[in-house]
Design a protein around this motif. Structure first.
Motif, PDB file in Angstrom:
ATOM      1  N   LYS A 164       0.881  -1.178  -0.053  1.00 31.60           N
ATOM      2  CA  LYS A 164      -0.515   0.028   0.304  1.00 31.60           C
ATOM      3  C   LYS A 164       0.793   1.282  -0.147  1.00 31.60           C
ATOM      4  O   LYS A 164       1.643   0.934   0.332  1.00 31.60           O
ATOM      5  N   VAL A 165       0.318   2.235  -0.635  1.00 35.94           N
ATOM      6  CA  VAL A 165       1.583   3.239  -0.338  1.00 35.94           C
ATOM      7  C   VAL A 165       1.734   3.799   0.632  1.00 35.94           C
ATOM      8  O   VAL A 165       2.371   4.731   0.723  1.00 35.94           O
ATOM      9  N   THR A 166       0.302   3.442   2.124  1.00 34.87           N
ATOM     10  CA  THR A 166       1.235   4.287   3.076  1.00 34.87           C
ATOM     11  C   THR A 166       2.700   3.857   3.754  1.00 34.87           C
ATOM     12  O   THR A 166       2.831   3.338   4.734  1.00 34.87           O
ATOM     13  N   GLU A 167       3.093   2.456   2.977  1.00 41.04           N
ATOM     14  CA  GLU A 167       4.303   1.599   3.417  1.00 41.04           C
ATOM     15  C   GLU A 167       5.208   2.099   2.701  1.00 41.04           C
ATOM     16  O   GLU A 167       6.073   1.318   3.957  1.00 41.04           O
ATOM     17  N   LYS A 190       9.619  -1.441   4.682  1.00 34.43           N
ATOM     18  CA  LYS A 190      11.212  -1.417   4.592  1.00 34.43           C
ATOM     19  C   LYS A 190      11.256  -0.603   5.944  1.00 34.43           C
ATOM     20  O   LYS A 190      11.975  -1.664   6.633  1.00 34.43           O
ATOM     21  N   ARG A 191      11.007   0.158   6.268  1.00 32.18           N
ATOM     22  CA  ARG A 191      10.915   1.155   7.612  1.00 32.18           C
ATOM     23  C   ARG A 191      10.765   0.319   8.650  1.00 32.18           C
ATOM     24  O   ARG A 191      10.859   0.591  10.095  1.00 32.18           O
TER      25      ARG A 191
ATOM     26  N   THR B  89       2.658  16.214  18.241  1.00 34.38           N
ATOM     27  CA  THR B  89       4.454  15.409  18.203  1.00 34.38           C
ATOM     28  C   THR B  89       5.064  14.938  17.616  1.00 34.38           C
ATOM     29  O   THR B  89       6.065  14.638  16.311  1.00 34.38           O
ATOM     30  N   VAL B  90       4.619  13.955  17.872  1.00 31.85           N
ATOM     31  CA  VAL B  90       4.786  12.125  17.142  1.00 31.85           C
ATOM     32  C   VAL B  90       4.950  12.324  15.483  1.00 31.85           C
ATOM     33  O   VAL B  90       5.233  12.385  14.486  1.00 31.85           O
ATOM     34  N   MET B  91       2.887  12.892  15.488  1.00 34.03           N
ATOM     35  CA  MET B  91       2.097  12.825  13.797  1.00 34.03           C
ATOM     36  C   MET B  91       3.410  13.908  13.428  1.00 34.03           C
ATOM     37  O   MET B  91       3.027  13.688  12.238  1.00 34.03           O
ATOM     38  N   ALA B  92       3.661  15.368  13.997  1.00 34.30           N
ATOM     39  CA  ALA B  92       4.300  16.492  12.958  1.00 34.30           C
ATOM     40  C   ALA B  92       5.534  16.189  12.221  1.00 34.30           C
ATOM     41  O   ALA B  92       6.569  16.983  11.355  1.00 34.30           O
ATOM     42  N   SER B  93       5.969  14.811  12.304  1.00 34.95           N
ATOM     43  CA  SER B  93       7.515  14.805  12.443  1.00 34.95           C
ATOM     44  C   SER B  93       8.236  14.158  10.741  1.00 34.95           C
ATOM     45  O   SER B  93       6.796  13.085  10.152  1.00 34.95           O
ATOM     46  N   PRO B  94       9.117  15.730   9.938  1.00 29.89           N
ATOM     47  CA  PRO B  94       8.958  15.000   9.323  1.00 29.89           C
ATOM     48  C   PRO B  94       9.577  13.774   8.546  1.00 29.89           C
ATOM     49  O   PRO B  94       9.224  13.327   6.911  1.00 29.89           O
ATOM     50  N   ASP B  95       9.992  13.159   8.883  1.00 26.09           N
ATOM     51  CA  ASP B  95      10.571  11.754   8.103  1.00 26.09           C
ATOM     52  C   ASP B  95       9.701  11.149   7.979  1.00 26.09           C
ATOM     53  O   ASP B  95       9.659  10.273   7.568  1.00 26.09           O
ATOM     54  N   ARG B  96       7.953  11.264   8.617  1.00 23.23           N
ATOM     55  CA  ARG B  96       7.451  10.554   8.053  1.00 23.23           C
ATOM     56  C   ARG B  96       6.326  10.992   6.517  1.00 23.23           C
ATOM     57  O   ARG B  96       5.640   9.792   6.547  1.00 23.23           O
ATOM     58  N   LEU B  97       7.173  11.725   6.086  1.00 22.16           N
ATOM     59  CA  LEU B  97       6.510  11.956   4.435  1.00 22.16           C
ATOM     60  C   LEU B  97       7.185  10.949   3.717  1.00 22.16           C
ATOM     61  O   LEU B  97       7.977  10.378   3.442  1.00 22.16           O
ATOM     62  N   MET B 105       2.766   5.772   8.845  1.00 24.77           N
ATOM     63  CA  MET B 105       2.078   5.579  10.192  1.00 24.77           C
ATOM     64  C   MET B 105       2.272   4.592  10.956  1.00 24.77           C
ATOM     65  O   MET B 105       1.726   4.564  12.116  1.00 24.77           O
ATOM     66  N   ASN B 106       2.868   3.666  10.657  1.00 23.28           N
ATOM     67  CA  ASN B 106       3.702   2.459  11.346  1.00 23.28           C
ATOM     68  C   ASN B 106       4.434   2.093  12.629  1.00 23.28           C
ATOM     69  O   ASN B 106       3.966   1.539  13.117  1.00 23.28           O
TER      70      ASN B 106
END
Lengths: 274, 274
Positions: A164-167, A190-191, B89-97, B105-106
């Motif tokens: 899925k794209v969110t993965e 992967k992450r 705070t956790v959600m706003a981390s740019p790493d999850r883009l 979100m995993n």
């Protein structure tokens, strides 16, 4: 604000149950309640004794400046026997027979109280092992995986059938399902899994073990290590089991569609730990 | 065997936490510990007070011959604020883009401690409502659904995208996803949901609400009743929201892929309860 012993015991019990396998320094409690460390020590002694006597778990004391206490889930054999017996009874109900000899399990897997008990039992069996991640495959294994992981205080990683794209970027493998001999695909973000992670594989049902074996192959792709395998139900009468060492709570020996009879017995939970 | 008060308090606390929304007769504890009902009453008074003061939950006393005590999860506003702030705070981390402006979100959904907190918060908001079932759709909503359901002491029902042989007979509906306007399918096992059930729909993420709306349509097929909708994250800037009343913990306002900036704020959790 000062706390009486009774209040401290109730609050500490709640805190410890909600934070399994986390080292809690005595100073944390001492500051929280404005109490002397010696009082906290006494409190913990009482909790430790009660947890052991009532089969709730083990309170491990880590000495030294960096020390504290750690709560581990531990299910007594007596309690484990009761849970497994109940699971066997529920599993054997002819109502769950589906066309083709499949079993309807949604009522069991959809019951959070049962799932919690199963999680505590499996976590208890692996409490001494060095587990860093619980892995399962979507969909039915997910609730049990979380129940185990929350008791072991480790994250859950979910393998999917589709990407899925969110993965984000994924690693995908093909594997042969053990019973149907069909080629299937498994995908993991992967992450999700760091190299060298020690992984406990958890699933609801294992026949020949093709799916579990697929997850083991996936671990290799991630350079992660297999630390254990735990399933709720294993199916007997398998010509060739693809997986050697695993823990099971229930064993499904026979499904007689004509006579509407499901034969189950306890899995290897007790045998494997002896 | 006689039990001291301190042991009773620890064991009763554990029992009550593990059996939310279940009526426990005083005689259950009295017999378990070989104590007088008056002592048990006193114990419960202490637990009740501590649970309330420490923001653990509410202990409701049901009088009469068929009476007893019932534990409800209750998260104080102070604690809720802290959990929601941390989530933001956790959600706003740019790493999850992810490419396309999607969010990874995993790590959040794979963390059982976070999932438990989210579950307690959402369950707390619906503790007074008459909820009989929690419904979610595979895959990402499942952990939150179980965390909510275990705190409400109700079963979980999982809607799928595809039908599997282990589901038995199923009911399937087509629905239009709100944001992509594509036609999709949803399947629910017939045996999973009884007619007239009061259902709380839980999901991880809601954009226009097409998926949630699909589940509402499915409820109609089962003659079941919608009792509430709860999501972890809602997405703002939606042209037309398909769902009216829902509870959200976090609101995603903007994802700026170029600047790698994710803008989040608290959802309607506090606003809706006022």
């Amino acid at each position: 604000m000062k706390f009486r012993r009774s209040e401290r015991l109730i609050d500490m019990t709640t805190y410890l149950l909600e934070h399994p396998r986390q080292l809690v320094p005595l100073t944390y409690f001492a500051e929280k309640y404005g109490s002397a460390k010696s009082s906290i020590s006494e409190d913990l002694g009482i909790i430790k004794e009660t947890f052991e006597q009532r089969g709730i778990g083990v309170l491990q004391t880590v000495p030294g400046a960096a020390g504290g206490v750690k709560f581990h889930v531990h299910v007594s054999d007596e309690k484990a026997r009761k849970v497994i017996d109940e699971l066997c009874t529920v599993m054997a109900s002819p109502d769950r027979l589906l066309p083709g000899g499949y079993l309807f399990m949604n009522d069991i897997l959809g019951n959070p109280a049962i799932v919690q008990e199963v999680g505590r039992l499996l976590a208890s069996a692996f409490a001494e092992k060095d587990i860093e991640v619980v892995m399962t495959v979507a969909t039915k294994g997910i609730p049990i995986a979380y129940a185990v992981a929350s008791n072991l205080n480790v994250p859950v990683v979910i393998v999917r059938r589709d990407s899925k794209v969110t993965e984000g970027s994924t690693v995908s493998i093909n594997y042969v399902s053990g019973s149907s001999k069909r080629i299937q695909t498994m995908v993991l973000s992967k992450r999700s899994l760091a190299e060298g992670s020690k992984v406990l594989i958890v699933d609801d049902f294992m026949k020949a073990g093709g799916t579990v074996n697929g997850m083991i192959n996936l671990l290799e792709e991630f350079n992660a290590d297999l630390a254990g395998i735990a399933v709720l139900v294993e199916s007997e009468n398998i010509e060739e089991r693809l997986v050697d060492e695993y823990l099971s709570l229930v064993r499904l020996s026979d499904v007689d569609v004509k006579e509407r009879k499901i034969t189950v017995s306890e899995g290897n939970y007790f045998a494997r730990r002896e």
